[in-house]
Scaffold this motif. Structure first.
Motif, PDB file in Angstrom:
ATOM      1  N   ALA A 138       9.770 -23.202  18.370  1.00 35.52           N
ATOM      2  CA  ALA A 138       9.143 -21.960  17.909  1.00 35.52           C
ATOM      3  C   ALA A 138       8.536 -21.234  19.108  1.00 35.52           C
ATOM      4  O   ALA A 138       7.887 -21.847  19.953  1.00 35.52           O
ATOM      5  CB  ALA A 138       8.070 -22.255  16.874  1.00 35.52           C
ATOM      6  N   VAL A 139       8.775 -19.927  19.196  1.00 35.83           N
ATOM      7  CA  VAL A 139       8.215 -19.137  20.294  1.00 35.83           C
ATOM      8  C   VAL A 139       6.766 -18.773  19.987  1.00 35.83           C
ATOM      9  O   VAL A 139       5.865 -19.002  20.794  1.00 35.83           O
ATOM     10  CB  VAL A 139       9.052 -17.861  20.529  1.00 35.83           C
ATOM     11  N   ASN A 140       6.531 -18.187  18.800  1.00 33.77           N
ATOM     12  CA  ASN A 140       5.165 -17.839  18.415  1.00 33.77           C
ATOM     13  C   ASN A 140       4.574 -18.984  17.602  1.00 33.77           C
ATOM     14  O   ASN A 140       5.134 -19.388  16.597  1.00 33.77           O
ATOM     15  CB  ASN A 140       5.122 -16.523  17.632  1.00 33.77           C
ATOM     16  N   ALA A 141       3.450 -19.497  18.075  1.00 32.09           N
ATOM     17  CA  ALA A 141       2.816 -20.621  17.375  1.00 32.09           C
ATOM     18  C   ALA A 141       2.219 -20.162  16.050  1.00 32.09           C
ATOM     19  O   ALA A 141       2.314 -20.861  15.040  1.00 32.09           O
ATOM     20  CB  ALA A 141       1.731 -21.229  18.256  1.00 32.09           C
ATOM     21  N   LEU A 142       1.637 -18.971  16.051  1.00 32.81           N
ATOM     22  CA  LEU A 142       1.041 -18.437  14.827  1.00 32.81           C
ATOM     23  C   LEU A 142       2.080 -17.583  14.113  1.00 32.81           C
ATOM     24  O   LEU A 142       2.741 -16.753  14.733  1.00 32.81           O
ATOM     25  CB  LEU A 142      -0.191 -17.589  15.163  1.00 32.81           C
ATOM     26  N   PRO A 143       2.236 -17.788  12.799  1.00 31.46           N
ATOM     27  CA  PRO A 143       3.264 -16.998  12.088  1.00 31.46           C
ATOM     28  C   PRO A 143       2.915 -15.517  12.085  1.00 31.46           C
ATOM     29  O   PRO A 143       1.740 -15.150  12.051  1.00 31.46           O
ATOM     30  CB  PRO A 143       3.226 -17.581  10.666  1.00 31.46           C
ATOM     31  N   GLU A 144       3.919 -14.677  12.166  1.00 31.61           N
ATOM     32  CA  GLU A 144       3.751 -13.235  12.005  1.00 31.61           C
ATOM     33  C   GLU A 144       5.051 -12.698  11.440  1.00 31.61           C
ATOM     34  O   GLU A 144       6.146 -13.166  11.795  1.00 31.61           O
ATOM     35  CB  GLU A 144       3.411 -12.556  13.336  1.00 31.61           C
TER      36      GLU A 144
END
Lengths: 165, 401
Positions: free
Chosen positions: B81-87
């Motif tokens: 996963a590139v972004n750890a926090l979902p968006e």
């Protein structure tokens, strides 16, 4: 004591349910939930409403001119224009919530509202019009003799001329 | 239907299918509940690095993922996963995550964050300096602080290592409307990172009045500049293409790229494609139009100095044809596109061996009976590959011989 058996009552209710178009309860925004459009749906729509003053418009969430067209069509309905509006969103089932909330800002009395279902979008577009290249808004203005296709934002004058026919 | 009967039906179906030679092609995992993979993810973008490793970025459940392959797309590593926090991320049609490789195989990823407000988004960017094991905390590249549309990112790394991110931006529409006036379309903006993706320069505007939701095509211009092509709004409503060369210092030159005379207030959802040619300053371009001059999928070479010199060539005028891609490697140029024949979606390709002067017959690369994504062309040295994600088959990566 009634002369009808339980089976007769059941049959009568079942018959009523199957012959009527689905009657949806309105969602919080006032418009009914969008019906799922499949490759037979246009035929159903044409049979249901006939070709008298039928206007079918295809739109996408990511299409600013589409929203301008829906605003225009909504305004004409509000002004008392007498036509059957059918709106079909092309973004597919995953976009249902967004599509419904996008339409929530418009008053669309008596309109028939749809969203592309699970079949591939190109198959659904093909079922509507094999000559359509996918640009939106795409509108079809029906008369008893023909169905005329328009690409891009409809001009109000075009709609009024069609209504006056 | 009982479970036993259901299982018997499935066995009969697959058995019959195999016997008849119609065994469905099921990718190694079409079920992301088991393991996130590009087969069940959305809108993949692929690129090779200098060592021949294939990198693919895709979207799944509010994350951009990156996966790699050392066997030209036959098998893939576990996705990171590139972004750890979902968006929420735009992963539909023209708007999708991008990946590019820089010096020392540094990985760069861009995407458009989908904001809840209508037509709104932010351009997001992250990099990896450890071969894709970890990624930097994503940053937002647009710097106006406005809740409006900053979308349809395009990503390019110059030979100098500078990273160019360009996108369609509506900050000017917001500003002009606040004054009670009308602003048509969006504007093309870009920013540059000259420190390996750690930070970006100011945002530079290239042109006002771009079309609002078509992808931007990008390629190089010499070792230090980027060249972009996009659907623009000329005059009142002529939605033909423009091109520009972007410099790292923020200066750019824009020209009209195509003259199709497509006068329409509509969303074609159909952006162009561009690739470098063997002649300096000249690119191969592919585009769609429904204008009075040109209807269908077209090809031509584009020289920024004389953009209208080359005669457009019609590649496919059938209504079912769309989403052309172009790529060149060595002496070959390939034009790839989708065609729906009423039942199946086909991926078609035509090849030129003389830098676009003459073209061979179109061939069918692969097909699907179900839904499918836009195709992509990816090059490695002299080799050209077609990448295509479809619902039934997952991600397929096929070399074009």
């Amino acid at each position: 004591m009634s002369n009808f058996s339980n089976l007769d009552y059941f049959s009568l209710v079942a018959a009523l349910l199957f012959t009527a178009l689905p009657i949806h309860t309105a969602n919080a925004d006032g418009n009914p939930p969008l019906m799922q459009f499949n490759s037979q749906s246009l035929e159903t729509i044409e049979q249901r409403f006939g070709s008298e003053r039928l206007l079918v418009s295809l739109w996408s969430i990511d299409c600013p001119p589409c929203l301008k067209e829906i605003a225009l069509l909504s305004r004409l309905l509000g002004d008392g224009a007498s036509y059957q509006l059918v709106l079909i969103n092309t973004d597919g089932p995953g976009a249902r919530a967004e599509a419904e909330s996008t339409l929530a800002q418009f008053d669309l009395p008596g309109s028939s509202l749809w969203i592309f279902g699970e079949e591939p979008a190109e198959r659904l577009r093909f079922s509507i019009d094999p000559d359509w290249r996918g640009e939106m808004p795409r509108s079809y203005l029906y008369s008893t003799t023909a169905r005329v296709a328009y690409s891009g934002l409809l001009q109000e004058s075009v709609i009024r001329d069609w209504l006056d026919q | 239907m009982t479970a036993t009967r259901l299982i018997k039906c499935i066995c009969l179906f697959t058995g019959l299918s195999s016997a008849l030679g119609f065994a469905p092609v099921i990718a190694d995992s079409l079920d992301c509940a088991q393991k996130v993979s590009l087969h069940c993810g959305n809108t993949p973008s692929a690129t090779f690095d200098d060592d021949g490793t294939l990198w693919v970025a895709f979207e799944y459940h509010d994350h951009v993922y990156v996966t790699s392959s050392d066997d030209q797309g036959q098998s893939f590593s576990e996705a990171t996963a590139v972004n750890a926090l979902p968006e929420k991320i735009y992963a539909r049609g023209e708007n999708r995550p991008k990946i590019a490789v820089g010096d020392s195989n540094r990985l760069f990823v861009s995407w458009t964050h989908q904001r809840p407000e209508r037509f709104s988004g932010d351009i997001r960017f992250a990099y990896s300096s450890d071969g894709g094991y970890t990624f930097s905390v994503p940053i937002t590249v647009n710097n106006d602080g406005l809740i409006t549309s900053h979308r349809f990112d395009a990503l390019y790394v110059a030979d100098t290592g500078d990273v160019f991110v360009s996108w369609l931006d509506k900050r000017d529409q917001v500003r002009v409307r606040a004054m009670g006036e009308h602003y048509h379309g969006a504007a093309l903006y870009y920013a540059v990172s000259n420190d390996g993706g750690e930070s970006f320069t100011d945002n530079y505007k290239v042109a006002d009045h771009s079309c609002e939701c078509c992808r931007i095509a990008v390629t190089g211009s010499g070792p230090d500049k980027a060249k972009v092509m996009w659907r623009h709004i000329f005059d009142t409503n002529t939605r033909d293409h423009a091109a520009a060369v972007l410099s790292a210092d923020g200066s750019s030159t824009m020209v009209r790229g195509t003259r199709d005379d497509w006068q329409i207030d509509a969303c074609p959802h159909h952006g162009p494609s561009m690739a470098a040619s063997n002649t300096e300053g000249v690119s191969h371009i592919a585009w769609f139009s429904d204008g009075s001059r040109h209807r269908g999928l077209y090809y031509k070479t584009l020289n920024i100095e004389q953009p209208m010199q080359a005669e457009p060539r019609l590649m496919d005028d059938r209504p079912g044809a769309g989403h052309p891609q172009i790529a060149s490697a060595g002496d070959r140029t390939v034009y790839l596109w989708k065609f729906f024949d009423g039942k199946q979606a086909q991926l078609l390709a035509a090849t030129s061996e003389d830098d676009g002067v003459s073209w061979g017959e179109r061939i069918n690369v692969m097909s699907t009976a179900g839904g499918s994504d836009h195709p992509q062309l990816v090059t490695l040295d002299q080799r050209i590959f077609a990448a295509w994600h479809s619902d039934n088959e997952g991600f397929r990566f096929v070399e074009l011989q």
